[in-house]
Design a protein around this motif. Sequence first.
Motif, PDB file in Angstrom:
ATOM      1  N   ALA A   1       0.835  -1.204   0.000  1.00 55.66           N
ATOM      2  CA  ALA A   1       0.000   0.000   0.000  1.00 55.66           C
ATOM      3  C   ALA A   1       0.867   1.250   0.000  1.00 55.66           C
ATOM      4  N   ILE A   2       1.864   1.266   0.848  1.00 55.71           N
ATOM      5  CA  ILE A   2       2.749   2.437   0.933  1.00 55.71           C
ATOM      6  C   ILE A   2       3.503   2.635  -0.378  1.00 55.71           C
ATOM      7  N   GLU A   3       3.940   1.544  -0.999  1.00 54.53           N
ATOM      8  CA  GLU A   3       4.648   1.660  -2.284  1.00 54.53           C
ATOM      9  C   GLU A   3       3.756   2.288  -3.353  1.00 54.53           C
ATOM     10  N   HIS A   4       2.545   1.776  -3.491  1.00 56.33           N
ATOM     11  CA  HIS A   4       1.638   2.311  -4.515  1.00 56.33           C
ATOM     12  C   HIS A   4       1.282   3.775  -4.228  1.00 56.33           C
ATOM     13  N   LEU A   5       0.976   4.062  -2.980  1.00 54.79           N
ATOM     14  CA  LEU A   5       0.570   5.422  -2.629  1.00 54.79           C
ATOM     15  C   LEU A   5       1.741   6.391  -2.725  1.00 54.79           C
ATOM     16  N   SER A   6       2.940   5.930  -2.386  1.00 56.48           N
ATOM     17  CA  SER A   6       4.127   6.776  -2.538  1.00 56.48           C
ATOM     18  C   SER A   6       4.377   7.091  -4.008  1.00 56.48           C
ATOM     19  N   ALA A   7       4.165   6.106  -4.866  1.00 53.07           N
ATOM     20  CA  ALA A   7       4.323   6.350  -6.311  1.00 53.07           C
ATOM     21  C   ALA A   7       3.314   7.393  -6.784  1.00 53.07           C
ATOM     22  N   ALA A   8       2.085   7.288  -6.310  1.00 51.52           N
ATOM     23  CA  ALA A   8       1.068   8.281  -6.688  1.00 51.52           C
ATOM     24  C   ALA A   8       1.474   9.672  -6.206  1.00 51.52           C
ATOM     25  N   ILE A   9       1.964   9.753  -4.988  1.00 46.71           N
ATOM     26  CA  ILE A   9       2.375  11.048  -4.426  1.00 46.71           C
ATOM     27  C   ILE A   9       3.576  11.603  -5.184  1.00 46.71           C
ATOM     28  N   ASP A  10       4.526  10.738  -5.541  1.00 45.66           N
ATOM     29  CA  ASP A  10       5.704  11.189  -6.285  1.00 45.66           C
ATOM     30  C   ASP A  10       5.306  11.825  -7.614  1.00 45.66           C
ATOM     31  N   HIS A  11       4.315  11.252  -8.272  1.00 46.20           N
ATOM     32  CA  HIS A  11       3.910  11.739  -9.593  1.00 46.20           C
ATOM     33  C   HIS A  11       2.806  12.794  -9.532  1.00 46.20           C
ATOM     34  N   ALA A  12       2.049  12.807  -8.442  1.00 46.33           N
ATOM     35  CA  ALA A  12       0.959  13.775  -8.292  1.00 46.33           C
ATOM     36  C   ALA A  12       0.940  14.281  -6.846  1.00 46.33           C
ATOM     37  N   PRO A  13       1.909  15.131  -6.491  1.00 44.03           N
ATOM     38  CA  PRO A  13       2.012  15.578  -5.092  1.00 44.03           C
ATOM     39  C   PRO A  13       0.824  16.411  -4.606  1.00 44.03           C
TER      40      PRO A  13
ATOM     41  N   ALA B   1      -4.213  10.455  -1.909  1.00 40.44           N
ATOM     42  CA  ALA B   1      -3.050   9.565  -1.815  1.00 40.44           C
ATOM     43  C   ALA B   1      -2.309   9.819  -0.501  1.00 40.44           C
ATOM     44  N   TRP B   2      -2.155  11.070  -0.135  1.00 37.85           N
ATOM     45  CA  TRP B   2      -1.537  11.408   1.155  1.00 37.85           C
ATOM     46  C   TRP B   2      -2.374  10.839   2.298  1.00 37.85           C
ATOM     47  N   HIS B   3      -3.688  10.978   2.194  1.00 42.29           N
ATOM     48  CA  HIS B   3      -4.575  10.480   3.244  1.00 42.29           C
ATOM     49  C   HIS B   3      -4.425   8.974   3.444  1.00 42.29           C
ATOM     50  N   LEU B   4      -4.529   8.225   2.352  1.00 42.66           N
ATOM     51  CA  LEU B   4      -4.457   6.770   2.487  1.00 42.66           C
ATOM     52  C   LEU B   4      -3.085   6.306   2.942  1.00 42.66           C
ATOM     53  N   ARG B   5      -2.035   6.988   2.506  1.00 39.37           N
ATOM     54  CA  ARG B   5      -0.709   6.596   2.985  1.00 39.37           C
ATOM     55  C   ARG B   5      -0.582   6.890   4.475  1.00 39.37           C
ATOM     56  N   SER B   6      -1.213   7.947   4.961  1.00 44.62           N
ATOM     57  CA  SER B   6      -1.180   8.225   6.401  1.00 44.62           C
ATOM     58  C   SER B   6      -1.852   7.092   7.179  1.00 44.62           C
ATOM     59  N   VAL B   7      -2.909   6.541   6.610  1.00 46.25           N
ATOM     60  CA  VAL B   7      -3.591   5.407   7.255  1.00 46.25           C
ATOM     61  C   VAL B   7      -2.660   4.203   7.317  1.00 46.25           C
ATOM     62  N   ALA B   8      -1.952   3.935   6.227  1.00 40.56           N
ATOM     63  CA  ALA B   8      -1.010   2.803   6.204  1.00 40.56           C
ATOM     64  C   ALA B   8       0.102   3.013   7.229  1.00 40.56           C
ATOM     65  N   PHE B   9       0.656   4.210   7.287  1.00 42.17           N
ATOM     66  CA  PHE B   9       1.696   4.493   8.273  1.00 42.17           C
ATOM     67  C   PHE B   9       1.153   4.348   9.698  1.00 42.17           C
ATOM     68  N   PHE B  10      -0.068   4.813   9.927  1.00 43.92           N
ATOM     69  CA  PHE B  10      -0.673   4.689  11.252  1.00 43.92           C
ATOM     70  C   PHE B  10      -0.787   3.218  11.645  1.00 43.92           C
ATOM     71  N   LYS B  11      -1.229   2.395  10.714  1.00 41.23           N
ATOM     72  CA  LYS B  11      -1.387   0.965  11.006  1.00 41.23           C
ATOM     73  C   LYS B  11      -0.044   0.287  11.272  1.00 41.23           C
ATOM     74  N   GLN B  12       1.033   0.865  10.741  1.00 36.33           N
ATOM     75  CA  GLN B  12       2.376   0.363  11.027  1.00 36.33           C
ATOM     76  C   GLN B  12       2.949   0.978  12.302  1.00 36.33           C
ATOM     77  N   GLU B  13       2.176   1.829  12.939  1.00 36.82           N
ATOM     78  CA  GLU B  13       2.587   2.564  14.136  1.00 36.82           C
ATOM     79  C   GLU B  13       3.768   3.493  13.863  1.00 36.82           C
ATOM     80  N   ARG B  14       3.819   3.998  12.659  1.00 41.25           N
ATOM     81  CA  ARG B  14       4.826   4.985  12.265  1.00 41.25           C
ATOM     82  C   ARG B  14       4.134   6.352  12.317  1.00 41.25           C
ATOM     83  N   TYR B  15       3.911   6.804  13.548  1.00 42.95           N
ATOM     84  CA  TYR B  15       3.048   7.949  13.789  1.00 42.95           C
ATOM     85  C   TYR B  15       3.594   9.264  13.244  1.00 42.95           C
ATOM     86  N   GLY B  16       4.888   9.452  13.281  1.00 47.59           N
ATOM     87  CA  GLY B  16       5.473  10.674  12.742  1.00 47.59           C
ATOM     88  C   GLY B  16       5.212  10.802  11.245  1.00 47.59           C
ATOM     89  N   LEU B  17       5.395   9.693  10.525  1.00 49.12           N
ATOM     90  CA  LEU B  17       5.137   9.704   9.086  1.00 49.12           C
ATOM     91  C   LEU B  17       3.647   9.888   8.800  1.00 49.12           C
TER      92      LEU B  17
END
Length: 186
Positions: A85-97, A102-118
Amino acid sequence: MGAVIINLNRIVAAGVAIVTFSLPVLAEETRLDVLFAQLSQAEAPEARKIAAEIELALSRSGSPAMDLLLRRGQDALEAGDLGAAIEHLSAAIDHAPDFAEAWHLRSVAFFKQERYGLALYDIEQALALEPRHFNVIYGLGVLLDELGQPDLAEDAFSRALAIHPHHEDVTKARESVTRDLGGAEL
């Protein structure tokens, strides 16, 4: 004189092209403005429909390739494959910042990984792009509550409810935080 007319024609053509290609963007912004205004005033059944329209509009980047990356990221997120999920969403963000969803969903993935700062960084980016994104604000509240900041979480939930007064998850979360803070439920 002929060169002046040719240059003038090019300038006019460029101006027409800019206006023509800008109209769909302006129309989408206007449509979202109308939907957000309706959402804050709608009764519960209608609010769910309007919220779904807003979510659909926010999930469209304007690029089929970026929309595909978002869908793949969302599918991976739902399947529990947070790395993909993070890979796909990061690619979307890289090409469409400027693609807030895309930022929202990647934040959800980071939250689920307990990577709260990210997760917090991505929430900040999403809200900078679309400050009315009630699901991002809800996510901020959940993150703040997880980090032991229930007073700030309650503020975030209240802000989300000001935009979408009938959001059931936000309502429940706010009631829970309010109880934990020892306040009265509204």
